[in-house]
Design a protein around this motif. Structure first.
Motif, mmCIF file in Angstrom:
data_model
loop_
_atom_site.group_PDB
_atom_site.id
_atom_site.type_symbol
_atom_site.label_atom_id
_atom_site.label_comp_id
_atom_site.label_asym_id
_atom_site.label_seq_id
_atom_site.Cartn_x
_atom_site.Cartn_y
_atom_site.Cartn_z
ATOM 1 N N PRO A 10 -2.358 0.873 0.267
ATOM 2 C CA PRO A 10 -2.249 0.551 -1.152
ATOM 3 C C PRO A 10 -3.117 1.434 -2.046
ATOM 4 O O PRO A 10 -4.046 2.122 -1.591
ATOM 5 C CB PRO A 10 -2.763 -0.883 -1.200
ATOM 6 N N TYR A 11 -2.799 1.369 -3.311
ATOM 7 C CA TYR A 11 -3.624 1.930 -4.381
ATOM 8 C C TYR A 11 -3.827 0.790 -5.358
ATOM 9 O O TYR A 11 -2.875 0.074 -5.692
ATOM 10 C CB TYR A 11 -2.896 3.092 -5.039
ATOM 11 N N VAL A 12 -5.066 0.595 -5.790
ATOM 12 C CA VAL A 12 -5.389 -0.594 -6.576
ATOM 13 C C VAL A 12 -5.954 -0.217 -7.937
ATOM 14 O O VAL A 12 -6.536 0.851 -8.132
ATOM 15 C CB VAL A 12 -6.410 -1.491 -5.838
ATOM 16 N N SER A 43 -9.038 7.254 -1.427
ATOM 17 C CA SER A 43 -10.332 7.783 -1.846
ATOM 18 C C SER A 43 -11.494 6.970 -1.295
ATOM 19 O O SER A 43 -12.599 7.497 -1.124
ATOM 20 C CB SER A 43 -10.405 7.838 -3.377
ATOM 21 N N VAL A 44 -11.271 5.704 -0.983
ATOM 22 C CA VAL A 44 -12.333 4.855 -0.438
ATOM 23 C C VAL A 44 -12.563 5.138 1.047
ATOM 24 O O VAL A 44 -13.695 5.073 1.533
ATOM 25 C CB VAL A 44 -12.001 3.360 -0.654
ATOM 26 N N THR A 45 -11.511 5.465 1.766
ATOM 27 C CA THR A 45 -11.580 5.547 3.227
ATOM 28 C C THR A 45 -11.495 6.950 3.792
ATOM 29 O O THR A 45 -11.914 7.194 4.935
ATOM 30 C CB THR A 45 -10.430 4.740 3.853
ATOM 31 N N PHE A 60 -6.924 1.525 2.894
ATOM 32 C CA PHE A 60 -5.963 0.930 3.829
ATOM 33 C C PHE A 60 -6.116 -0.589 3.781
ATOM 34 O O PHE A 60 -7.221 -1.110 3.636
ATOM 35 C CB PHE A 60 -6.187 1.436 5.257
ATOM 36 N N GLU A 61 -4.991 -1.286 3.965
ATOM 37 C CA GLU A 61 -4.952 -2.744 3.826
ATOM 38 C C GLU A 61 -4.395 -3.391 5.091
ATOM 39 O O GLU A 61 -3.512 -2.841 5.757
ATOM 40 C CB GLU A 61 -4.044 -3.112 2.639
ATOM 41 N N LYS A 62 -4.927 -4.578 5.408
ATOM 42 C CA LYS A 62 -4.346 -5.400 6.466
ATOM 43 C C LYS A 62 -4.114 -6.787 5.909
ATOM 44 O O LYS A 62 -4.824 -7.242 5.008
ATOM 45 C CB LYS A 62 -5.266 -5.464 7.681
#
Length: 313
Positions: free
Chosen positions: A104-106, A46-48, A93-95
């Motif tokens: 991920p979902y946070v 939802s953020v990206t 998305f995570e790096k």
């Protein structure tokens, strides 16, 4: 456990526009607080934005992704949680420091990151690596889990998360309205969305058909019923890259009943009251008690090569 008020949201995200998407998350979180919600959940990435990532190379993915925690989006979500006194769940998305990529979902509260689940079955971009563990955490006295989109189609994942203690499972998605081998599946014509007010009746019929909600209702209530859990389903509404999505974010109780659902064609949320008594009154509680693992532990645990094919890709 005290009762909870959980909001499940739908909104039309913009691909790659974190500032815009975070502004919508902020606005809906504030409104949910004003209506008494303790928690609000948003959809996968939802953020990206999500579907556009199928076109990105690794460097573009690294430019889009953030470290979690520590990235600017987690800081923004934490600031919203603190300002509005609400727990927020959202995806991105995570790096990591070795340039590995995850999806991920946070969950964040006013103090920062509470939990992070890396999708176990990612597919939208070939550079994404799968998560390797289940996620169970506590918010306001409730044990919760997270499974992202395709994770929920593999039934063992839901049962495992329940057996690890989760009574609420957040299920963020970007799904439906894509081609599949199942009867009735397919895209919804994006041209309808350009004048959605004029096409509202046709859009609702398409969104509720086997392209969308009718397919979802074949299996999602069973995940809640069989495992005696509350499922918090989230999904975007409107265009995600070049695909039209049908929203219908909903909360399903341990009886398998939909107790709250987004039904408009706009950005919105609905709030469900979550009560502990249903967890043990529902049939799934008794069925879990009746399990006989000695019959099937060797069958379930047999070596297997995972193969994941997504038709519309």
């Amino acid at each position: 456990m005290k009762s909870l008020k959980i909001a499940t949201a739908q909104f039309e995200n913009k691909s790659g526009d974190k500032a815009y998407n975070l502004s919508v998350i902020k606005r809906l979180s504030q409104k949910a607080t004003q209506q008494g919600a303790d928690v609000i959940a948003f959809h996968e990435c939802s953020v990206t934005g999500y579907t556009f990532a199928r076109h990105l190379d690794k460097q573009q993915m690294l430019d889009l992704a953030e470290v979690v925690p520590g990235g600017e989006s987690i800081e923004a979500l934490t600031a919203y949680a603190r300002e509005f006194d609400i727990i927020i769940l959202a995806g991105l998305f995570e790096k990591d420091e070795e340039d590995n990529l995850f999806k991920p979902y946070v969950c964040v509260d006013k103090n920062g990151l509470v939990a992070k689940h890396r999708k176990l079955h990612p597919f939208i971009n070939p550079h994404l690596q799968p998560g390797d563990s289940y996620t169970v955490f506590e918010i306001l006295g409730w044990k919760c889990g997270i499974l992202i989109c395709y994770d929920n189609n593999v039934i063992e994942n839901v049962r495992a998360t329940k057996l690890l203690g989760a009574d609420i499972i957040f299920m963020p998605h970007v799904t439906m309205c894509t081609p599949s081998t199942r009867p009735g599946a397919g895209f919804v014509d994006a041209a309808l969305w350009k004048v959605k007010a004029d096409n509202a009746k046709q859009l609702r019929e398409e969104f509720d058909s086997l392209k969308g909600r009718a397919w979802l209702m074949k299996w999602l209530p069973a995940r809640a019923y069989d495992n005696a859990v509350y499922t918090i389903f989230t999904n975007p509404i409107g265009m995600d890259d070049d695909q039209l999505k049908n929203g219908c974010s909903m909360v399903i109780d341990p009886y398998g009943d939909v107790i709250a659902e987004c039904r408009s064609l706009d950005n919105e949320f609905v709030i469900a009251d979550i009560h502990a008594d249903k967890l043990t009154l529902a049939g799934g509680y008794r069925y879990i008690k009746a399990r006989r693992p000695e019959l099937y532990r060797d069958i379930i645990g047999k070596a297997h090569q995972s193969e994941q094919k997504v038709v519309w890709l």
